[in-house]
Design a protein around this motif. Sequence first.
Motif, PDB file in Angstrom:
ATOM      1  N   ASN A  84      62.115  54.364  44.637  1.00 13.92           N
ATOM      2  CA  ASN A  84      61.994  53.059  45.069  1.00 13.92           C
ATOM      3  C   ASN A  84      60.820  52.242  44.800  1.00 13.92           C
ATOM      4  O   ASN A  84      60.954  51.277  45.689  1.00 13.92           O
ATOM      5  N   GLY A  85      60.167  52.240  43.611  1.00 15.23           N
ATOM      6  CA  GLY A  85      59.305  51.514  43.229  1.00 15.23           C
ATOM      7  C   GLY A  85      57.868  51.485  43.920  1.00 15.23           C
ATOM      8  O   GLY A  85      57.052  50.589  43.876  1.00 15.23           O
ATOM      9  N   VAL A  86      57.654  52.812  44.613  1.00 12.53           N
ATOM     10  CA  VAL A  86      56.767  52.938  45.414  1.00 12.53           C
ATOM     11  C   VAL A  86      55.029  53.141  44.432  1.00 12.53           C
ATOM     12  O   VAL A  86      55.410  53.995  43.554  1.00 12.53           O
ATOM     13  N   LEU A  87      54.054  52.514  44.769  1.00 10.94           N
ATOM     14  CA  LEU A  87      53.031  52.680  43.893  1.00 10.94           C
ATOM     15  C   LEU A  87      51.908  53.142  45.043  1.00 10.94           C
ATOM     16  O   LEU A  87      51.522  52.436  45.816  1.00 10.94           O
ATOM     17  N   TYR A  88      51.470  54.479  44.964  1.00 15.62           N
ATOM     18  CA  TYR A  88      50.540  54.973  46.026  1.00 15.62           C
ATOM     19  C   TYR A  88      49.177  54.699  45.603  1.00 15.62           C
ATOM     20  O   TYR A  88      48.176  54.246  46.357  1.00 15.62           O
ATOM     21  N   SER A  89      48.825  54.607  44.292  1.00 17.04           N
ATOM     22  CA  SER A  89      47.433  54.415  43.821  1.00 17.04           C
ATOM     23  C   SER A  89      47.572  54.262  42.372  1.00 17.04           C
ATOM     24  O   SER A  89      48.437  54.619  41.605  1.00 17.04           O
ATOM     25  N   GLN A  90      46.392  53.561  41.766  1.00 15.22           N
ATOM     26  CA  GLN A  90      46.384  53.365  40.473  1.00 15.22           C
ATOM     27  C   GLN A  90      44.886  53.450  40.101  1.00 15.22           C
ATOM     28  O   GLN A  90      43.695  53.203  40.668  1.00 15.22           O
ATOM     29  N   ASN A  91      44.765  53.811  38.809  1.00 15.17           N
ATOM     30  CA  ASN A  91      43.255  53.785  38.289  1.00 15.17           C
ATOM     31  C   ASN A  91      43.211  53.310  36.761  1.00 15.17           C
ATOM     32  O   ASN A  91      43.724  53.527  35.925  1.00 15.17           O
ATOM     33  N   PHE A  92      42.235  52.232  36.786  1.00 14.16           N
ATOM     34  CA  PHE A  92      42.096  51.657  35.536  1.00 14.16           C
ATOM     35  C   PHE A  92      40.818  52.236  34.880  1.00 14.16           C
ATOM     36  O   PHE A  92      39.748  52.204  35.376  1.00 14.16           O
ATOM     37  N   ALA A  93      41.162  53.017  33.852  1.00 17.15           N
ATOM     38  CA  ALA A  93      40.118  53.713  32.960  1.00 17.15           C
ATOM     39  C   ALA A  93      39.042  52.918  32.398  1.00 17.15           C
ATOM     40  O   ALA A  93      39.370  51.822  31.808  1.00 17.15           O
ATOM     41  N   SER A  94      37.857  53.403  32.181  1.00 20.94           N
ATOM     42  CA  SER A  94      37.072  52.678  31.417  1.00 20.94           C
ATOM     43  C   SER A  94      37.264  52.894  30.028  1.00 20.94           C
ATOM     44  O   SER A  94      37.944  53.594  29.274  1.00 20.94           O
ATOM     45  N   ARG A  95      36.715  51.617  29.129  1.00 17.47           N
ATOM     46  CA  ARG A  95      36.911  51.679  27.749  1.00 17.47           C
ATOM     47  C   ARG A  95      36.125  52.387  27.078  1.00 17.47           C
ATOM     48  O   ARG A  95      36.025  52.541  25.846  1.00 17.47           O
ATOM     49  N   TYR A  96      35.028  53.230  27.628  1.00 15.11           N
ATOM     50  CA  TYR A  96      34.027  53.922  26.908  1.00 15.11           C
ATOM     51  C   TYR A  96      34.693  55.470  27.125  1.00 15.11           C
ATOM     52  O   TYR A  96      35.255  55.917  28.165  1.00 15.11           O
ATOM     53  N   SER A  97      34.465  56.565  26.203  1.00 17.90           N
ATOM     54  CA  SER A  97      34.349  57.614  25.996  1.00 17.90           C
ATOM     55  C   SER A  97      33.509  58.459  27.143  1.00 17.90           C
ATOM     56  O   SER A  97      32.321  57.742  27.461  1.00 17.90           O
ATOM     57  N   PHE A  98      34.093  59.660  27.560  1.00 13.74           N
ATOM     58  CA  PHE A  98      32.909  60.572  28.259  1.00 13.74           C
ATOM     59  C   PHE A  98      33.025  61.834  27.525  1.00 13.74           C
ATOM     60  O   PHE A  98      34.119  62.214  26.835  1.00 13.74           O
ATOM     61  N   ASP A  99      31.996  62.623  27.861  1.00 14.17           N
ATOM     62  CA  ASP A  99      31.761  63.810  27.608  1.00 14.17           C
ATOM     63  C   ASP A  99      32.286  65.040  28.583  1.00 14.17           C
ATOM     64  O   ASP A  99      31.671  64.774  29.711  1.00 14.17           O
ATOM     65  N   GLN A 100      32.903  66.110  28.001  1.00 14.88           N
ATOM     66  CA  GLN A 100      33.106  67.348  29.216  1.00 14.88           C
ATOM     67  C   GLN A 100      32.601  68.670  28.339  1.00 14.88           C
ATOM     68  O   GLN A 100      32.554  68.734  26.983  1.00 14.88           O
ATOM     69  N   ILE A 101      32.077  69.545  29.260  1.00 15.27           N
ATOM     70  CA  ILE A 101      31.671  70.901  28.751  1.00 15.27           C
ATOM     71  C   ILE A 101      32.794  71.704  29.164  1.00 15.27           C
ATOM     72  O   ILE A 101      33.113  71.718  30.351  1.00 15.27           O
ATOM     73  N   MET A 102      33.016  72.846  28.051  1.00 12.40           N
ATOM     74  CA  MET A 102      34.096  73.693  28.495  1.00 12.40           C
ATOM     75  C   MET A 102      33.313  75.106  28.267  1.00 12.40           C
ATOM     76  O   MET A 102      32.581  75.186  27.152  1.00 12.40           O
ATOM     77  N   GLU A 103      33.147  76.034  29.061  1.00  9.97           N
ATOM     78  CA  GLU A 103      32.812  77.467  28.870  1.00  9.97           C
ATOM     79  C   GLU A 103      33.874  78.440  29.052  1.00  9.97           C
ATOM     80  O   GLU A 103      34.759  78.436  29.807  1.00  9.97           O
TER      81      GLU A 103
END
Length: 227
Positions: free
Chosen positions: A192-211
């Motif tokens: 029924n059109g409910v919007l709980y939350s929203q997030n506007f992402a940065s236009r910049y990339s970011f780095d993540q590490i996986m082990e």
Amino acid sequence: MFRTRVPSAAPAFVRLGAAGLAAVLVLGGCTSSVEPQVEAAETGSSSASPPTGTADPSETPTPTATPTPTAAYKPATANGPAENVPLPVMPELAKQESKEGLESFAAYWFSLVNYGYETGDTSHVRELSGPECEICESFYVSMEKGYVDDDWVQGGTLTILDHNSAFVLTPKGRYQVILSIQENNSYNRGPNGVLYSQNFASRYSFDQIMEATYTDGRWIVDLVDTI
């Protein structure tokens, strides 16, 4: 870590996803020609045998099975969750204990995260993640909350721009891979059109590490964190 956000009085959500690859398969056909057959006339014969290769009119042709059409994938919108999301298939390379194998596995693992993000199904990520992966546990909980009572998540996909591993064992016996990721906007929605939350992402990339460790012929993720 997966960059998570927990809005007040609203389901938490994880901003995850992965880039997809499209392949175009070109099928070639072949043509054949049949030389016309000359009917041999015989004195006193009232009928002729059908030419070789010609179907007998009295025979009933065998029906050809019609393939079942595959339901089309539809991304999530403000009106409803994603539909018919295809489950990613692990590349053969991702099964190898090598630098290239680890890099391929990392991209595949994030595509499973994206699948969970679009469907709420985290079982495939669980199968390839160890108990020490704390952010994985946060992902499981967030998806459970994000898809409760017919709620869903729209957007939030991540595009993997680059990934690379030095393929050197750490003191804990793990291999590391660094991923450069670009994020999209995300929304937590309900009926029924409910919007709980929203997030506007940065236009910049970011780095993540996986082990990850290679155990019993497959990779298992031990850690994912933001650099």
